[in-house]
Design a protein around this motif. Structure first.
Motif, PDB file in Angstrom:
ATOM      1  N   GLN A   1      -0.692   8.789   3.330  1.00  0.00           N
ATOM      2  CA  GLN A   1      -0.812   7.382   3.680  1.00  0.00           C
ATOM      3  C   GLN A   1       0.341   6.600   3.049  1.00  0.00           C
ATOM      4  O   GLN A   1       0.696   6.808   1.886  1.00  0.00           O
ATOM      5  N   VAL A   2       0.917   5.692   3.847  1.00  0.00           N
ATOM      6  CA  VAL A   2       1.913   4.767   3.314  1.00  0.00           C
ATOM      7  C   VAL A   2       1.153   3.561   2.789  1.00  0.00           C
ATOM      8  O   VAL A   2       0.588   2.784   3.556  1.00  0.00           O
ATOM      9  N   LEU A   3       1.108   3.418   1.483  1.00  0.00           N
ATOM     10  CA  LEU A   3       0.335   2.360   0.845  1.00  0.00           C
ATOM     11  C   LEU A   3       1.233   1.168   0.535  1.00  0.00           C
ATOM     12  O   LEU A   3       2.380   1.325   0.136  1.00  0.00           O
ATOM     13  N   LYS A   4       0.684  -0.005   0.719  1.00  0.00           N
ATOM     14  CA  LYS A   4       1.438  -1.237   0.517  1.00  0.00           C
ATOM     15  C   LYS A   4       1.993  -1.313  -0.905  1.00  0.00           C
ATOM     16  O   LYS A   4       1.280  -1.115  -1.881  1.00  0.00           O
ATOM     17  N   ASN A   5       3.294  -1.583  -0.995  1.00  0.00           N
ATOM     18  CA  ASN A   5       4.000  -1.763  -2.271  1.00  0.00           C
ATOM     19  C   ASN A   5       4.138  -0.475  -3.082  1.00  0.00           C
ATOM     20  O   ASN A   5       4.547  -0.519  -4.242  1.00  0.00           O
ATOM     21  N   ILE A   6       3.797   0.670  -2.505  1.00  0.00           N
ATOM     22  CA  ILE A   6       3.988   1.962  -3.176  1.00  0.00           C
ATOM     23  C   ILE A   6       5.148   2.663  -2.470  1.00  0.00           C
ATOM     24  O   ILE A   6       5.133   2.803  -1.240  1.00  0.00           O
ATOM     25  N   ASP A   7       6.133   3.100  -3.238  1.00  0.00           N
ATOM     26  CA  ASP A   7       7.389   3.545  -2.624  1.00  0.00           C
ATOM     27  C   ASP A   7       7.361   4.973  -2.112  1.00  0.00           C
ATOM     28  O   ASP A   7       8.384   5.480  -1.661  1.00  0.00           O
ATOM     29  N   ARG A   8       6.210   5.639  -2.169  1.00  0.00           N
ATOM     30  CA  ARG A   8       6.129   7.011  -1.660  1.00  0.00           C
ATOM     31  C   ARG A   8       4.773   7.203  -0.978  1.00  0.00           C
ATOM     32  O   ARG A   8       3.785   6.577  -1.365  1.00  0.00           O
ATOM     33  N   PRO A   9       4.700   8.060   0.024  1.00  0.00           N
ATOM     34  CA  PRO A   9       3.406   8.336   0.647  1.00  0.00           C
ATOM     35  C   PRO A   9       2.460   9.033  -0.341  1.00  0.00           C
ATOM     36  O   PRO A   9       2.896   9.797  -1.209  1.00  0.00           O
ATOM     37  N   VAL A  10       1.177   8.768  -0.205  1.00  0.00           N
ATOM     38  CA  VAL A  10       0.155   9.355  -1.083  1.00  0.00           C
ATOM     39  C   VAL A  10      -0.890  10.043  -0.211  1.00  0.00           C
ATOM     40  O   VAL A  10      -1.408   9.431   0.731  1.00  0.00           O
ATOM     41  N   ARG A  11      -1.180  11.290  -0.500  1.00  0.00           N
ATOM     42  CA  ARG A  11      -2.230  11.979   0.251  1.00  0.00           C
ATOM     43  C   ARG A  11      -3.588  11.446  -0.215  1.00  0.00           C
ATOM     44  O   ARG A  11      -3.855  11.374  -1.411  1.00  0.00           O
TER      45      ARG A  11
END
Length: 621
Positions: free
Chosen positions: A154-164
């Motif tokens: 998931q591309v999370l708002k304000n997080i610079d890398r995708p997170v599973r």
């Protein structure tokens, strides 16, 4: 300063603003009771530490990942039981997100990337559910009687890398809760807990006339609006689904991208005084048809067709309508179909967002009111157009008329969220900020996904120097409308004021991409050019920033807002004399909001220590 690896548990209440709008005292009392009687004890039993309460939510840290997930599962199961018998519209439901990450501990508070990731995972958790990061899933393994559903990266708002991210199946080993009121067919609903979830894709215009596009879009928007009034449904907002307009898409892929189980697609053919509407309800998992129908009617039956489609979806998904919801979706916005078509055309012009289109939209709304003097949405539309013309283009409009039109919309329909948002904007134009914020809260309580309410609210906060609140609502507006560049780019100086450099760069990158797309589509509009120029400076591309700034001035050299933003760009480029000259020239003719932004805008921070800044401040009073 202490660093440590810990499990971060973030929770908040689903639809808190709406619940507070319905019953402030009762909601607060119920929330405190849930915490005192159920949540606090379970957190203590699992050795958690409540770091802080945040109004409707909480931030907790656990030394053990297993304990954090077990605690979250117990809380959500207990909430299901506590909500048994509580009307759906009054239930308090939590979203919980958990992440294992590195944190900074200072004065008993916790900070850092780990906290931010947990908060963003919480925001995409299902109502009544738990979502966890891949690091949490890996550490829990098979130690708990739970199952994990892989939601992918998931591309999370304000997080610079995708997170599973994984959604937790709370009842994998113990069966479904007795208190569940959802039918067996929908208990496995993947995107919204107990609520069937649906997205209404833009209806195709089959009229053979591109000028009828607005009518098909209007039908789509009104069906979304009607479905959104039903508390038993989770409905994706207009701005998200319209990103698929004109694209050839795979329906199952769209359902997965939007996180919904069902899709409604259709078409509209309007010819003379006849209309044909088709609709198909699609199961997003299998791709199969749940229902399909065609309506060949007189144009005057268009509201009846929308009502029938809405009720059919409700019946097919076995959703129970509350009495007030039945009344709300039965109530047509106007009895005059010709007024409705003028209103739809005006709404389409507003979406294009430039001076000429606001003027055209205002004419369309005025014509709608001429045909139906009790058309609430049209009055709100005129108020918005005049507010935009004042704020964005310095057109001399009557403040009394803006206030009167927004008040008239509310007199006709006090439940209309758009009318409350319009009233808030009108009050803000009149510098009645406290009253404006109260109207925005009412608009959001009636429709939490109303882009205009969050966007207007953010502007009002920015004009008062309330940067944290402005950032919150601009971010929400940008999230609700993935094509909107303005909210995203207005976040850039706000994040700078809050010393959030990573977020500043992220907003500049994302906003610039959005501005590029709009500028390609509407090259006559200077706004994406000068706002994009600002982002280019922030990102270090100074030459392109100068090119974009020159383009904006060439398009509309006399517009105050254009010159204001070019002054921002000049200041960031270090061209201080040019920045001062632009500000000193425009401020004697600027409105109060533009003057307020000069005082608070971090773009001008480097000017504050220079002698000419005092003259600017005098002009900005």
């Amino acid at each position: 300063m202490e660093r440590r690896l810990t499990a971060i548990f973030a929770a908040d209440v689903v639809g808190y603003s709406r619940l507070m709008g319905l019953d402030e005292v009762g909601t607060l009392a119920a929330l405190k009771a849930h915490r005192r009687e159920m949540a606090d004890g379970r957190i203590a039993e699992h050795h958690g530490r409540i770091v802080k309460l945040t109004g409707d939510g909480m931030l907790v840290e656990f030394p053990s990942v297993v304990n954090a997930v077990a605690c979250a599962a117990e809380i959500q199961r207990a909430m299901r039981e506590r909500n048994a018998g509580v009307p759906a519209e009054s239930r308090i439901e939590f979203r919980i997100g958990i992440h294992l990450g590195d944190i900074i501990v200072e004065d008993n508070d916790i900070y850092g990337d780990g906290v931010n990731v947990a908060a963003r995972i919480e925001s995409i958790a299902r109502p009544g559910g738990v979502a966890v990061s891949g690091s949490v899933r890996d550490n829990v393994g098979n130690r708990l009687d739970l199952a994990f559903e892989d939601a992918g990266e998931q591309v999370l708002k304000n997080i610079d890398r995708p997170v599973r991210v994984y959604h937790v199946d709370l009842f994998a080993g113990i069966g479904q809760p007795r208190s569940s009121t959802v039918s067996v067919e929908l208990e496995a609903e993947p995107a919204a807990g107990e609520k069937p979830s649906i997205a209404v894709l833009p209806f195709n215009n089959m009229s053979g006339d591109p000028e009828q596009e607005y009518f098909a879009d209007g039908i789509t928007e009104d069906i979304i609006t009607d479905l959104s009034k039903i508390s038993g449904l989770f409905v994706i907002g207009r701005n998200n689904v319209f990103t698929y307009k004109g694209r050839v898409v795979k329906l199952q892929q769209v359902a997965a991208e939007l996180g919904v189980r069902y899709l409604l697609e259709g078409s509209v053919r309007k010819a003379a005084q006849r209309v044909r509407v088709t609709g198909q309800l699609i199961d997003g998992k299998s791709g199969g048809h749940v229902w399909a129908d065609r309506y060949d009617r007189d144009l005057t039956d268009i509201f009846a067709i929308q009502d029938e489609i809405t009720h059919t979806i409700v019946d097919q998904l076995k959703v129970r309508l509350l009495p007030e919801e039945k009344q709300a979706i039965r109530q047509a916005p106007t009895e005059n179909v010709e007024a409705y078509t003028y209103y739809l055309r005006g709404r389409e012009f507003v979406h294009r967002g430039s001076k000429s289109y606001y003027l055209l939209a205002k004419r369309m709304f005025a014509k709608a009111i001429e045909l139906d003097p009790l058309y609430a949405r049209a009055y709100a539309g005129i108020a918005d157009c005049d507010s935009f013309l004042f704020l964005h283009y310095d057109v001399k409009v009557s403040l009394e008329a803006i206030l009167a039109n927004s008040a008239r919309a509310l007199d006709i329909d006090p439940s209309l969220g758009e009318a409350h948002a319009s009233r808030g904007l009108a009050l803000s134009v009149g510098e009645r900020y406290q009253e404006a914020e109260a109207e925005y809260e009412k608009a959001i309580a009636r429709n939490p996904n109303l882009f205009e309410a969050h966007y207007f609210y953010a502007r009002t906060c920015q004009a008062q120097g309330k940067f944290e609140k402005a950032a919150e609502h601009f971010a929400r507006a940008a999230e609700l409308n993935p094509t909107d560049y303005q909210s995203m780019l207005l976040l850039v100086p706000i994040y700078r004021s809050l010393a959030l450099r990573d977020k500043e760069l992220w907003a500049a990158r994302e906003g610039l991409e959005r501005a590029k797309r709009v500028l390609e589509k509407h090259p006559e509009n200077p706004r994406p050019a000068y706002m994009g120029a600002n982002a280019l400076v922030v990102l270090g591309d100074r030459e392109r920033a100068r090119e974009w700034a020159a383009r904006a001035l060439a398009i509309d050299p006399d517009d105050i807002l254009t010159r204001y933003n070019i002054a921002c760009v000049r200041c960031l480029l270090g061209d201080f004399d040019e920045a001062f000259a632009l500000l000193e020239d425009l401020l004697p003719h600027a409105n109060h909001e533009t003057k307020a932004w000069v005082r608070y805008d971090s773009d001008f921070a480097t000017l504050h220590g220079l002698p000419r800044w005092q003259k600017v401040l005098e002009l900005a009073r």
